[in-house]
Design a protein around this motif. Structure first.
Motif, mmCIF file in Angstrom:
data_model
loop_
_atom_site.group_PDB
_atom_site.id
_atom_site.type_symbol
_atom_site.label_atom_id
_atom_site.label_comp_id
_atom_site.label_asym_id
_atom_site.label_seq_id
_atom_site.Cartn_x
_atom_site.Cartn_y
_atom_site.Cartn_z
ATOM 1 N N LEU A 50 0.823 -1.208 0.000
ATOM 2 C CA LEU A 50 0.000 0.000 0.000
ATOM 3 C C LEU A 50 0.862 1.265 0.000
ATOM 4 C CD1 LEU A 50 -2.893 -0.837 2.452
ATOM 5 C CD2 LEU A 50 -3.063 -0.255 0.037
ATOM 6 N N PHE A 59 2.193 1.789 -3.408
ATOM 7 C CA PHE A 59 1.100 2.226 -4.269
ATOM 8 C C PHE A 59 0.785 3.691 -4.032
ATOM 9 C CE2 PHE A 59 -2.066 1.304 -7.190
ATOM 10 C CZ PHE A 59 -3.251 1.900 -6.810
ATOM 11 N N PHE A 81 0.262 10.034 -10.529
ATOM 12 C CA PHE A 81 -1.102 10.445 -10.830
ATOM 13 C C PHE A 81 -1.317 11.930 -10.592
ATOM 14 C CE2 PHE A 81 -5.486 10.403 -11.354
ATOM 15 C CZ PHE A 81 -6.120 10.912 -10.238
ATOM 16 N N PHE A 84 -0.392 14.812 -13.015
ATOM 17 C CA PHE A 84 -1.145 14.959 -14.259
ATOM 18 C C PHE A 84 -2.472 15.654 -14.063
ATOM 19 C CE2 PHE A 84 1.433 13.211 -17.332
ATOM 20 C CZ PHE A 84 2.086 12.102 -16.857
ATOM 21 N N VAL A 85 -3.101 15.433 -12.935
ATOM 22 C CA VAL A 85 -4.456 15.982 -12.819
ATOM 23 C C VAL A 85 -4.544 17.197 -11.921
ATOM 24 C CG1 VAL A 85 -5.527 13.779 -13.216
ATOM 25 C CG2 VAL A 85 -5.021 14.468 -10.914
ATOM 26 N N GLY A 86 -3.500 17.495 -11.184
ATOM 27 C CA GLY A 86 -3.651 18.559 -10.211
ATOM 28 C C GLY A 86 -3.656 19.944 -10.843
ATOM 29 N N ASP A 131 -2.868 24.024 -10.743
ATOM 30 C CA ASP A 131 -1.697 24.741 -10.209
ATOM 31 C C ASP A 131 -1.860 25.113 -8.755
ATOM 32 O OD1 ASP A 131 -0.316 26.687 -12.961
ATOM 33 O OD2 ASP A 131 -0.149 24.592 -12.340
ATOM 34 N N TYR A 132 -3.084 25.533 -8.417
ATOM 35 C CA TYR A 132 -3.333 26.012 -7.059
ATOM 36 C C TYR A 132 -3.024 24.912 -6.056
ATOM 37 C CZ TYR A 132 -5.921 27.436 -2.949
ATOM 38 O OH TYR A 132 -6.276 27.746 -1.676
ATOM 39 N N ASN A 159 0.820 24.754 -5.735
ATOM 40 C CA ASN A 159 1.462 25.945 -5.201
ATOM 41 C C ASN A 159 1.064 26.250 -3.786
ATOM 42 O OD1 ASN A 159 3.236 26.900 -7.012
ATOM 43 N ND2 ASN A 159 1.712 27.967 -8.218
ATOM 44 N N ALA A 160 -0.166 26.027 -3.456
ATOM 45 C CA ALA A 160 -0.646 26.549 -2.180
ATOM 46 C C ALA A 160 -1.008 25.476 -1.180
ATOM 47 C CB ALA A 160 -1.873 27.435 -2.418
ATOM 48 N N ASN A 181 11.119 24.712 -12.805
ATOM 49 C CA ASN A 181 10.538 25.919 -12.240
ATOM 50 C C ASN A 181 9.026 25.958 -12.272
ATOM 51 O OD1 ASN A 181 11.914 27.791 -10.886
ATOM 52 N ND2 ASN A 181 12.955 28.555 -12.690
ATOM 53 N N SER A 182 8.388 24.893 -12.689
ATOM 54 C CA SER A 182 6.927 24.915 -12.728
ATOM 55 C C SER A 182 6.383 24.399 -11.409
ATOM 56 C CB SER A 182 6.469 23.991 -13.850
ATOM 57 O OG SER A 182 6.916 22.688 -13.535
ATOM 58 N N PRO A 183 5.101 24.610 -11.148
ATOM 59 C CA PRO A 183 4.518 24.088 -9.902
ATOM 60 C C PRO A 183 4.730 22.584 -9.776
ATOM 61 C CG PRO A 183 2.989 25.579 -10.932
ATOM 62 C CD PRO A 183 4.136 25.440 -11.882
ATOM 63 N N TYR A 215 8.776 26.845 -2.578
ATOM 64 C CA TYR A 215 7.453 27.346 -2.248
ATOM 65 C C TYR A 215 7.316 28.830 -2.524
ATOM 66 C CZ TYR A 215 3.358 28.496 0.559
ATOM 67 O OH TYR A 215 2.158 28.967 1.010
ATOM 68 N N ILE A 230 -7.460 27.529 5.195
ATOM 69 C CA ILE A 230 -8.118 27.599 3.898
ATOM 70 C C ILE A 230 -9.563 27.135 4.015
ATOM 71 C CG2 ILE A 230 -8.050 26.754 1.538
ATOM 72 C CD1 ILE A 230 -5.118 26.422 1.779
ATOM 73 N N VAL A 280 -7.133 10.441 -15.500
ATOM 74 C CA VAL A 280 -6.100 11.241 -16.151
ATOM 75 C C VAL A 280 -6.492 11.538 -17.587
ATOM 76 C CG1 VAL A 280 -3.727 11.260 -16.958
ATOM 77 C CG2 VAL A 280 -4.235 10.429 -14.682
ATOM 78 N N THR A 308 -9.423 14.123 -17.767
ATOM 79 C CA THR A 308 -9.063 15.514 -17.470
ATOM 80 C C THR A 308 -8.182 16.105 -18.559
ATOM 81 O OG1 THR A 308 -7.273 14.650 -16.116
ATOM 82 C CG2 THR A 308 -9.240 15.409 -14.968
ATOM 83 N N LYS A 341 -9.122 19.753 -20.431
ATOM 84 C CA LYS A 341 -8.300 20.963 -20.398
ATOM 85 C C LYS A 341 -8.332 21.685 -21.716
ATOM 86 C CE LYS A 341 -5.090 20.147 -16.668
ATOM 87 N NZ LYS A 341 -3.895 19.535 -16.224
ATOM 88 N N GLU A 388 -0.699 32.370 -0.876
ATOM 89 C CA GLU A 388 -1.813 31.423 -0.992
ATOM 90 C C GLU A 388 -3.056 32.128 -1.499
ATOM 91 O OE1 GLU A 388 -4.615 30.815 1.602
ATOM 92 O OE2 GLU A 388 -5.347 29.513 -0.003
ATOM 93 N N GLU A 407 -2.692 32.760 -5.217
ATOM 94 C CA GLU A 407 -2.923 31.574 -6.040
ATOM 95 C C GLU A 407 -4.398 31.218 -6.112
ATOM 96 O OE1 GLU A 407 -0.904 29.754 -7.833
ATOM 97 O OE2 GLU A 407 0.928 30.844 -7.357
ATOM 98 N N ARG A 408 -5.095 31.426 -4.978
ATOM 99 C CA ARG A 408 -6.501 31.046 -4.965
ATOM 100 C C ARG A 408 -7.348 31.978 -5.807
ATOM 101 N NH1 ARG A 408 -9.908 31.223 0.263
ATOM 102 N NH2 ARG A 408 -7.873 31.212 1.228
ATOM 103 N N ARG A 467 5.419 35.388 -9.964
ATOM 104 C CA ARG A 467 4.162 34.746 -10.345
ATOM 105 C C ARG A 467 3.289 35.684 -11.159
ATOM 106 N NH1 ARG A 467 3.513 30.596 -5.895
ATOM 107 N NH2 ARG A 467 5.292 31.197 -4.647
ATOM 108 N N LYS A 516 4.498 35.884 -14.606
ATOM 109 C CA LYS A 516 4.186 34.675 -15.374
ATOM 110 C C LYS A 516 2.696 34.588 -15.691
ATOM 111 C CE LYS A 516 5.378 30.788 -13.457
ATOM 112 N NZ LYS A 516 4.954 29.415 -13.433
#
Lengths: 356, 465, 293
Positions: free
Chosen positions: A29, A32, A40, A43-45, A47-48, A51-52, A177-179, A252, A296, B22, B25, B29, B110, B113-114, B141, B144
């Motif tokens: 587990l 996994f 996974f 690919f699906v997340g 940016d927010y 990043n946050a 340099n990307s999220p 961050y 949040i 995957v 989504t 996009k 934060e 970003e939100r 940011r 960008k």
């Protein structure tokens, strides 16, 4: 009952006692879960999310891990966690700046080593001062370190305002340099360091830590080298905190400001390990998730329920009250924190429908 | 049945489900961007949330700087409410939402970003965090994400150079201009700038990046005009300043420039009284100039001088409009309406005027609809507030004449001086201009160094329209 | 030379204000063994309550008494909800509970009374008086006087009243005190209220100097070194340490600060505390702790 049974999985050799996961199913587990996190989520997340939520969660969990080694396992209360994070961040920045040939990972590692050295220096008074008075040493570090970095321009490359922007990062030629890049860097570092910490805790050194925490005089009596153990705890804890600080700055925020890693941050990390569970590695993760998600959640809830009419100041103060209240609640009801609660739940599920 | 009890079976099922997610989504996009463009080109005559321009507000209403935050954001929100009451910006409604940062950097990040993607389809126009730390952290940011970052009256000085920082705007006054304007005023007070030679000035600054930002330029000015300058730091938060002021008394300077923030200001004034330094020789900078800074010091603040880019008071047509449309109807954002017309509140109103003017200017070019961040940036770079335009807006005397360009993101650089008389601020001078010709090369040097470090290509303003 | 004397005397007087806050800590630690980190937020809370009452036109003395009453109610709540449940726990646990408590009190104070800055006028101005060529602030002298009076009141309380003697008994040996019939709970509530009273006095004095607003709770960070140098259990130690910290802090800022850079006021007291602790591991007047296996 659920999904797998513990039958026929016995510990037969000593090496098996020291494994991180005793059951084969737990290991499966875990791997996994790691695969999901590595393959996974990127690919699906959105940016927010990276990043946050995910990156600060991972970085704070690492910091909580570091502080847990010192406060949870060795019993030395430290209020200077953020100072070591700052040392790590500035050290990594200066290494990257002045020795550009060093790969990023090596600079981060060396930043951690420098933080570990600082930790040993701060830990020296602990050999003479016992109990509660020890907080003075870490508090002194907490106030001294930001002053040092803002006072001497060398640390910030003589930047007039003292706030430095982190340079572009790349590993083996690939820019990260990307999220998603930040997320993967942080995740891999945290996984490696957590496995290392787990093995450390399971070893003789870990047992020494716990002996010093539980009853120092008895530990001295049976011959455990208490001074070395304490200094080792400070060093390793600061190593972890230093790397967490470097990631905080690079992965961050993108800036390094000594004032951002102040006493409030130290308190925040302390809260993470209290809520998560002192002396528990999973506790650091749970506490960090709690601390990152709660504000949040409250803010989103507040907006959803009250719309624009909510007074932000009221919400913020409510959050403070809830935080403080939860700390007190956990200390009273469940001193071993969220990790104990979750462990109880897990065991109940495993044995269901039986009770015991 | 045994299959269902196997761990591997369930793991494979979960894995297949995740892979399916995957793929789904990935397809999604590609779809949404087309829908967004369709919605944006619809036009409606009535103010509705479907035809709205969004301003994300990274506000702070708690913590040590709450007084400044509540005043500033109160003014900003009230102005936007007044604009909406008059029909929006050419029919486009202004919407906003707040996110509490407590002046803490990572909360600001934060919140950014939100909120950066807009509110219910309304695109974000610009961010106004009113914090140096948050501005630094969201600078890259914003560039960008192509969303303008507004740092009115403060910010990173070299972001005045729009060629390197296309999306950052230190409107009206950057820290260097602030110091230069003060020196020019002191020169005026001494008779002429040459008479400053041999005088002694102490700069008492807050121990933070904001406080340290101007040390290089004051050193340059001291060499140019021949006055002696001593920089003394007050460690954050500034509760205790006795040793600093005893030092000042030992030096016996002709003036003290106070670059404070928050609690440091009233404590400075009280401690000055304690050591016997005359208050009317203390000049406060743009963040030591509010009622909340002087009033808690009580009688010790009488005679305190400070700079301001806009006078306080309610005697301006635009403020009277806000009073009529918003305050008298009980819809003001302020918890205490006595703060109407105070320095921070008016700063918020001025900020609102400038932000909305940018939107208006951009709408004249791109069409009277909700605009993207890139279009609003064009708007900011083409703000031209002449005296005539200011009179149209009802802000003559409140806002200085301002002209921004691609290279110059500051625009103004002039301040007025006001003095505290125990109850309110009274303006005591006319507009004093900073020496921008002297400052520009320094700024360009710093911004070009930053461009080289970060690998940014410097814009050629002549080729852009 | 006179400048040096001025800094020295000024610093010493300023240190008295730190001692005031530290005395609150000492009281609670002696009676219940709890290091009450929430003392700072108590200072803020009491000052805010007082200021909001006086701003509504209530006269000084009445506002003072009402604030004391509010503090008493707060202490009752703290005891019922927190202290009772944490009776036999370790020192660290109690400390962390008071840390959480400080957050709660701060949030509560700002929710109820708002976040505005209030000025507080006690009628004593900060104007200096000339004392043989050295300028001494009238306010500082007034604060010293108040602190002295407070210490006299407290020592009378401890030696002459029944409550005071019970308190010393509890500090000495809680179990024995209980067996003699002293109600521990009552003692704790009373001690916390007295500490609250001290916090109120400190809050008024600090508020008059800084204005009553959020950073008032940060004075606790200055009181910690005072506490540590003087020992957690001694009021005399707190006063002496306060004078030492105040004086050395200012001297270091001016003389050392010129050499290694300004702004050392924040960490210098802590480094001083470390040096003291290396020689006196339990502070100047603290009780030696005996550990047994």
């Amino acid at each position: 009952m659920f999904l797998f049974s513990q039958a026929r999985q016995y510990v037969e050799q000593y090496q098996d006692e020291k494994r991180i996961f005793r059951l084969k199913e737990h290991r499966i587990l875990f791997i996994f879960g790691l695969l999901i996190a590595f393959l996974f989520v990127p690919f699906v997340g959105p940016d927010y999310l990276f990043n946050a939520i995910l990156v600060p969660f991972l970085v704070l969990a690492l910091a909580g891990l570091g502080l847990n080694i010192l406060t949870g396992y060795t019993g030395q209360l430290s209020l200077g966690a953020a100072a070591f994070m700052a040392v790590g961040a500035f050290a990594t920045y200066n290494l990257e700046l002045r020795i550009p040939q060093l790969p990023l990972l090596v600079s981060i590692f060396l930043g951690g080593i420098i933080a570990a050295l600082a930790g040993i220096v701060v830990g020296l008074p602990s050999l003479r001062i016992k109990g509660f008075y020890l907080i003075v040493s870490t508090l002194a570090a907490q106030f001294f370190v930001p002053w040092l970095f803002t006072q001497y321009g060398w640390f910030t490359n003589n930047n007039a305002s003292g706030v430095i922007t982190a340079p572009r990062m790349e590993i083996l030629g690939y820019s990260i340099n990307s999220p998603v890049g930040h997320y993967l860097l942080t995740l891999s570092t945290v996984v490696v360091l957590t496995v290392l910490a787990r093995n450390l805790i399971n070893s003789q050194y870990g047992r020494n830590f716990r002996a010093v925490r539980d009853m120092e005089t008895a530990a001295i009596t049976i011959g455990i080298p208490v001074s070395q153990t304490k200094l080792l705890a400070f060093a390793i804890s600061s190593f972890y905190l230093g790397i967490a600080g470097a990631l905080w700055a690079f992965a961050y925020l993108g800036t390094i400001e000594a004032d951002g890693l102040d006493l409030n941050r130290s308190f925040q990390i302390l809260f993470i390990i209290i809520i998560g569970g002192l002396g528990s590695l999973t506790g650091s993760f749970l506490g960090a998730a709690f601390i990152v998600l709660l504000p949040i959640l409250l803010s989103v809830l507040g907006q959803a329920v009250f719309g624009q009419a909510i007074d932000q100041a009221l919400l913020q103060n409510l959050q403070k009250i809830i935080f403080g209240g939860l700390i007190i609640y956990f200390l009273i009801k469940e001193p071993e924190g969220l990790s104990r609660l979750l462990r109880n739940l897990y065991h109940r599920l495993r044995k269901w429908p039986l009770r015991y | 049945m045994k299959l269902f009890k196997s761990l591997w079976f369930w793991l494979v099922v979960v894995a297949i489900a995740l892979i399916a997610i995957v793929f789904v989504t990935k397809k999604d996009k590609q779809n949404p961007p087309e829908q967004k463009q369709q919605a944006a080109t619809e036009q409606q005559t009535q103010l509705s949330d479907k035809n709205a321009q969004y301003f994300p507000l990274q506000s702070y209403r708690v913590g040590p700087y709450a007084a400044g935050g509540t005043g500033f954001f109160g003014g900003f929100i009230d102005y936007m409410k007044a604009v909406n009451a008059k029909g929006g910006v050419n029919g486009v409604k202004l919407v906003w939402s707040e996110c509490e940062t407590e002046y803490v950097v990572e909360k600001g990040v934060e919140c950014y970003e939100r909120l950066k993607n807009g509110l219910n389809g309304a695109p974000a126009a610009a961010t106004n965090p009113l914090s140096v730390g948050i501005a630094y952290a969201t600078l890259e940011r914003s560039t960008k994400d192509k969303l303008p970052l507004i740092t009115i009256n403060h910010g990173r000085t070299d972001s005045t150079d729009g060629r390197v920082f296309p999306y950052v705007f230190p409107l009206q006054l950057n820290p260097y201009s602030e110091v230069s304007a003060i020196i020019n005023y002191l020169g005026q007070q001494s008779g002429s700038l040459e008479k400053l030679k041999g005088k002694k000035i102490v700069v008492l600054y807050h121990g933070s990046p904001y406080g340290k930002e101007t040390i290089p330029v004051i050193e340059i000015l001291s060499k140019k005009y021949g006055f002696e300058v001593t920089n003394i730091e007050v460690p954050h938060p500034g509760n205790e300043q006795q040793s600093q002021w005893l030092n000042i008394r030992r030096i016996q300077p002709d003036w003290v420039i106070l670059r404070g923030w928050g609690v440091m200001n009233p404590v400075a004034l009280k401690t000055a009284q304690k050591v016997g330094y005359p208050t009317n020789k203390i000049i406060g900078n743009i963040w030591s100039n509010s009622e909340e800074d002087a009033a808690p010091a009580g009688a010790a603040a009488n005679g305190f001088i400070s700079i301001t880019t806009h006078p306080s008071g309610t005697n301006f047509p635009i403020l009277q409009e806000i009073k009529q449309l918003v305050i008298d109807k009980g819809q003001s954002d302020l918890a205490d309406t006595n703060r109407f017309g105070t320095v921070y509140y008016n700063l918020g109103v001025v900020n609102g005027i400038l932000n909305v003017e940018a939107v208006r200017v951009a709408q004249n070019k791109f069409g009277k609809r909700p605009l993207t961040g890139e279009e609003v940036r064009w708007g900011f770079e083409h703000i031209n507030l002449t005296e005539a335009r200011l009179k149209e807006l009802g802000a003559y005397g409140l806002v200085q004449p301002l002209k921004l360009t691609c290279e110059d993101h500051e625009g103004g650089g002039a301040v007025r001086f006001q003095q505290w008389d125990g109850k309110e601020w009274k303006v005591i001078s006319d507009w004093v201009q900073a020496d921008r010709a002297l400052l520009r090369p320094i700024i360009e040097q710093s911004s070009e160094k930053y461009a080289k470090e970060q690998g940014i290509k410097i814009r050629d303003c002549a080729t852009e329209e | 030379m006179s400048f040096f004397l001025e800094v020295l005397l000024g610093g010493t007087l300023a240190g008295v204000m730190y001692s005031l806050v530290a005395i609150g800590f000492v009281l609670i630690y002696r009676a219940s063994g709890v290091f009450n980190f929430a003392q700072g937020s108590l200072v803020l809370f009491s000052a805010l309550t007082f200021v909001n009452l006086t701003e509504r036109g209530i006269p000084f003395v009445v506002a003072f008494i009402v604030t004391l009453f509010v503090i008493f109610v707060l202490v009752l709540l703290i005891d019922a909800l927190i202290l009772k449940h944490l009776i036999n726990r370790s020192v660290i646990t109690l400390f962390m509970a008071t840390l959480g408590l400080s957050y709660v009190i701060e949030g509560l104070a700002q929710t109820v009374w708002g976040t505005q800055v209030h000025g507080l006028d006690l009628g004593i101005s900060d104007a200096p008086i000339n004392f043989f060529g050295i300028m001494l602030s009238k306010f500082d002298l007034f604060a010293t006087g108040i602190a002295g009076t407070l210490v006299i009141i407290l020592s009378l309380l401890f030696s002459k009243t029944r409550f005071g003697i019970s308190l010393r008994a509890v500090a000495d040996d809680p179990l024995a005190a209980q067996s003699v019939g002293i109600r521990l709970n009552h003692i704790w509530i009373l001690v916390w209220t007295v500490a609250g009273f001290v916090a109120l006095v400190a809050g008024l004095l600090w508020g008059a100097r800084l204005g009553v607003q959020f950073s008032l709770s940060l004075v606790v960070l200055k009181a910690l070194p005072v506490l540590i140098i003087g020992g957690f259990t001694s009021i005399a130690g707190a006063i002496l340490a306060g004078l030492i910290v105040g004086a050395t802090e200012k001297l270091a800022e001016i003389y050392l600060g010129g050499i290694i850079g300004s702004g050392i006021e924040n960490w210098f007291p802590y480094v001083l505390a470390i040096l003291f602790l290396l020689v006196y591991p339990t502070g100047l007047f603290g009780q030696k702790q005996v550990t047994r296996v």
